[in-house]
Write a protein that holds these residues in place. Structure first.
Motif, PDB file in Angstrom:
ATOM      1  N   GLN A  21      -8.423  37.221  12.160  1.00  0.00           N
ATOM      2  CA  GLN A  21      -9.845  36.911  12.219  1.00  0.00           C
ATOM      3  C   GLN A  21     -10.239  35.746  11.318  1.00  0.00           C
ATOM      4  O   GLN A  21     -11.298  35.151  11.517  1.00  0.00           O
ATOM      5  CB  GLN A  21     -10.668  38.137  11.821  1.00  0.00           C
ATOM      6  CG  GLN A  21     -10.515  39.308  12.743  1.00  0.00           C
ATOM      7  CD  GLN A  21     -11.163  40.563  12.190  1.00  0.00           C
ATOM      8  OE1 GLN A  21     -11.252  40.747  10.985  1.00  0.00           O
ATOM      9  NE2 GLN A  21     -11.606  41.427  13.090  1.00  0.00           N
ATOM     10  N   VAL A  24     -10.896  32.350  13.064  1.00  0.00           N
ATOM     11  CA  VAL A  24     -12.119  32.418  13.867  1.00  0.00           C
ATOM     12  C   VAL A  24     -13.342  32.302  12.956  1.00  0.00           C
ATOM     13  O   VAL A  24     -14.282  31.555  13.257  1.00  0.00           O
ATOM     14  CB  VAL A  24     -12.164  33.730  14.679  1.00  0.00           C
ATOM     15  CG1 VAL A  24     -13.481  33.888  15.403  1.00  0.00           C
ATOM     16  CG2 VAL A  24     -10.995  33.806  15.632  1.00  0.00           C
ATOM     17  N   ILE A  25     -13.326  33.021  11.850  1.00  0.00           N
ATOM     18  CA  ILE A  25     -14.430  32.965  10.902  1.00  0.00           C
ATOM     19  C   ILE A  25     -14.580  31.553  10.354  1.00  0.00           C
ATOM     20  O   ILE A  25     -15.692  31.023  10.264  1.00  0.00           O
ATOM     21  CB  ILE A  25     -14.223  33.981   9.764  1.00  0.00           C
ATOM     22  CG1 ILE A  25     -14.289  35.402  10.294  1.00  0.00           C
ATOM     23  CG2 ILE A  25     -15.234  33.771   8.647  1.00  0.00           C
ATOM     24  CD1 ILE A  25     -13.859  36.450   9.306  1.00  0.00           C
ATOM     25  N   GLU A  27     -13.730  28.648  11.694  1.00  0.00           N
ATOM     26  CA  GLU A  27     -14.273  27.737  12.706  1.00  0.00           C
ATOM     27  C   GLU A  27     -15.771  27.962  12.909  1.00  0.00           C
ATOM     28  O   GLU A  27     -16.532  27.010  13.050  1.00  0.00           O
ATOM     29  CB  GLU A  27     -13.528  27.906  14.033  1.00  0.00           C
ATOM     30  CG  GLU A  27     -12.070  27.486  13.967  1.00  0.00           C
ATOM     31  CD  GLU A  27     -11.887  26.044  13.541  1.00  0.00           C
ATOM     32  OE1 GLU A  27     -12.652  25.175  13.997  1.00  0.00           O
ATOM     33  OE2 GLU A  27     -10.983  25.778  12.726  1.00  0.00           O
ATOM     34  N   ARG A  28     -16.186  29.214  12.926  1.00  0.00           N
ATOM     35  CA  ARG A  28     -17.610  29.510  13.098  1.00  0.00           C
ATOM     36  C   ARG A  28     -18.428  29.081  11.877  1.00  0.00           C
ATOM     37  O   ARG A  28     -19.534  28.602  12.010  1.00  0.00           O
ATOM     38  CB  ARG A  28     -17.828  31.002  13.359  1.00  0.00           C
ATOM     39  CG  ARG A  28     -17.295  31.498  14.677  1.00  0.00           C
ATOM     40  CD  ARG A  28     -18.012  30.928  15.860  1.00  0.00           C
ATOM     41  NE  ARG A  28     -19.434  31.233  15.774  1.00  0.00           N
ATOM     42  CZ  ARG A  28     -20.369  30.629  16.496  1.00  0.00           C
ATOM     43  NH1 ARG A  28     -20.047  29.704  17.343  1.00  0.00           N
ATOM     44  NH2 ARG A  28     -21.631  30.962  16.352  1.00  0.00           N
ATOM     45  N   LEU A  29     -17.863  29.247  10.682  1.00  0.00           N
ATOM     46  CA  LEU A  29     -18.569  28.839   9.471  1.00  0.00           C
ATOM     47  C   LEU A  29     -18.778  27.334   9.420  1.00  0.00           C
ATOM     48  O   LEU A  29     -19.810  26.860   8.942  1.00  0.00           O
ATOM     49  CB  LEU A  29     -17.812  29.300   8.225  1.00  0.00           C
ATOM     50  CG  LEU A  29     -17.904  30.775   7.884  1.00  0.00           C
ATOM     51  CD1 LEU A  29     -16.995  31.104   6.718  1.00  0.00           C
ATOM     52  CD2 LEU A  29     -19.326  31.182   7.582  1.00  0.00           C
ATOM     53  N   SER A  31     -19.319  25.439  11.868  1.00  0.00           N
ATOM     54  CA  SER A  31     -20.330  25.024  12.837  1.00  0.00           C
ATOM     55  C   SER A  31     -21.733  25.571  12.573  1.00  0.00           C
ATOM     56  O   SER A  31     -22.668  25.208  13.282  1.00  0.00           O
ATOM     57  CB  SER A  31     -19.891  25.423  14.248  1.00  0.00           C
ATOM     58  OG  SER A  31     -19.853  26.821  14.367  1.00  0.00           O
ATOM     59  N   ILE A  32     -21.927  26.431  11.572  1.00  0.00           N
ATOM     60  CA  ILE A  32     -23.261  26.988  11.333  1.00  0.00           C
ATOM     61  C   ILE A  32     -24.115  26.031  10.503  1.00  0.00           C
ATOM     62  O   ILE A  32     -23.608  25.127   9.844  1.00  0.00           O
ATOM     63  CB  ILE A  32     -23.204  28.373  10.648  1.00  0.00           C
ATOM     64  CG1 ILE A  32     -22.620  28.260   9.239  1.00  0.00           C
ATOM     65  CG2 ILE A  32     -22.473  29.368  11.488  1.00  0.00           C
ATOM     66  CD1 ILE A  32     -22.800  29.510   8.427  1.00  0.00           C
ATOM     67  N   LYS A  36     -28.175  29.600   7.501  1.00  0.00           N
ATOM     68  CA  LYS A  36     -27.337  30.802   7.624  1.00  0.00           C
ATOM     69  C   LYS A  36     -26.313  30.887   6.493  1.00  0.00           C
ATOM     70  O   LYS A  36     -25.912  31.980   6.097  1.00  0.00           O
ATOM     71  CB  LYS A  36     -26.616  30.811   8.971  1.00  0.00           C
ATOM     72  CG  LYS A  36     -27.515  31.123  10.133  1.00  0.00           C
ATOM     73  CD  LYS A  36     -26.713  31.225  11.403  1.00  0.00           C
ATOM     74  CE  LYS A  36     -27.592  31.572  12.586  1.00  0.00           C
ATOM     75  NZ  LYS A  36     -26.816  31.676  13.816  1.00  0.00           N
ATOM     76  N   GLN A 108     -20.417  38.927  11.406  1.00  0.00           N
ATOM     77  CA  GLN A 108     -20.733  38.480  12.774  1.00  0.00           C
ATOM     78  C   GLN A 108     -22.222  38.419  13.034  1.00  0.00           C
ATOM     79  O   GLN A 108     -22.667  37.665  13.892  1.00  0.00           O
ATOM     80  CB  GLN A 108     -20.066  39.390  13.797  1.00  0.00           C
ATOM     81  CG  GLN A 108     -18.630  39.079  14.038  1.00  0.00           C
ATOM     82  CD  GLN A 108     -17.984  39.998  15.059  1.00  0.00           C
ATOM     83  OE1 GLN A 108     -18.474  41.092  15.322  1.00  0.00           O
ATOM     84  NE2 GLN A 108     -16.887  39.555  15.626  1.00  0.00           N
ATOM     85  N   LEU A 111     -22.822  34.854  12.204  1.00  0.00           N
ATOM     86  CA  LEU A 111     -22.002  33.820  12.861  1.00  0.00           C
ATOM     87  C   LEU A 111     -22.398  33.578  14.293  1.00  0.00           C
ATOM     88  O   LEU A 111     -22.146  32.502  14.836  1.00  0.00           O
ATOM     89  CB  LEU A 111     -20.525  34.194  12.789  1.00  0.00           C
ATOM     90  CG  LEU A 111     -19.887  34.199  11.402  1.00  0.00           C
ATOM     91  CD1 LEU A 111     -18.425  34.599  11.500  1.00  0.00           C
ATOM     92  CD2 LEU A 111     -20.030  32.866  10.726  1.00  0.00           C
ATOM     93  N   TYR A 112     -22.968  34.561  14.964  1.00  0.00           N
ATOM     94  CA  TYR A 112     -23.263  34.404  16.388  1.00  0.00           C
ATOM     95  C   TYR A 112     -24.731  34.489  16.669  1.00  0.00           C
ATOM     96  O   TYR A 112     -25.528  34.889  15.955  1.00  0.00           O
ATOM     97  CB  TYR A 112     -22.512  35.459  17.214  1.00  0.00           C
ATOM     98  CG  TYR A 112     -21.019  35.322  17.085  1.00  0.00           C
ATOM     99  CD1 TYR A 112     -20.353  34.326  17.781  1.00  0.00           C
ATOM    100  CD2 TYR A 112     -20.285  36.159  16.262  1.00  0.00           C
ATOM    101  CE1 TYR A 112     -18.982  34.191  17.681  1.00  0.00           C
ATOM    102  CE2 TYR A 112     -18.917  36.023  16.162  1.00  0.00           C
ATOM    103  CZ  TYR A 112     -18.273  35.042  16.865  1.00  0.00           C
ATOM    104  OH  TYR A 112     -16.910  34.906  16.763  1.00  0.00           O
TER     105      TYR A 112
END
Length: 112
Positions: A21, A24-25, A27-29, A31-32, A36, A108, A111-112
């Protein structure tokens, strides 16, 4: 988001998540937005090692499940004395993964 800031977050918090995980975390971080980030940097994540220690010492009365937020399972373990001991022993092997899953659910939300 600043990649250096994200990498520091990942380095200091990787133990709270499953290894698959973490990327994935990350990559999402990246892009935020900054709004956030403020919430994510103050998240209180549960330590899987602490959960294991609590499970070994007081898992028979459900304290480990209460600690990670599984109130229903904690009450079930409390009322059955850890499933007559069997559930408490099984949780010694499952509680760390359950803690990491709860941490992932918590992050999450942002992140989403």
């Amino acid at each position: 988001m600043d990649v250096q800031k994200v990498d520091m977050f990942i380095m200091s918090n990787a133990k709270f998540f499953e290894s698959h995980q973490v990327n994935v975390i990350r990559e999402r971080l990246i892009s935020i937005d900054d709004a956030k980030w403020r919430y994510i940097s103050t998240l209180q994540l549960k330590d899987p090692t602490t959960s294991l220690i609590v499970s070994i010492l007081a898992g028979g009365i459900g304290i480990d499940r209460f600690l990670i937020g599984d109130t229903g399972l904690g009450i079930g373990k409390l009322l059955t004395c850890g499933g007559f001991g069997f559930w408490a022993i099984i949780d010694w092997f499952l509680i760390q993964k359950a803690t990491k899953e709860k941490n992932m659910q918590k992050i999450q939300q942002f992140l989403y």
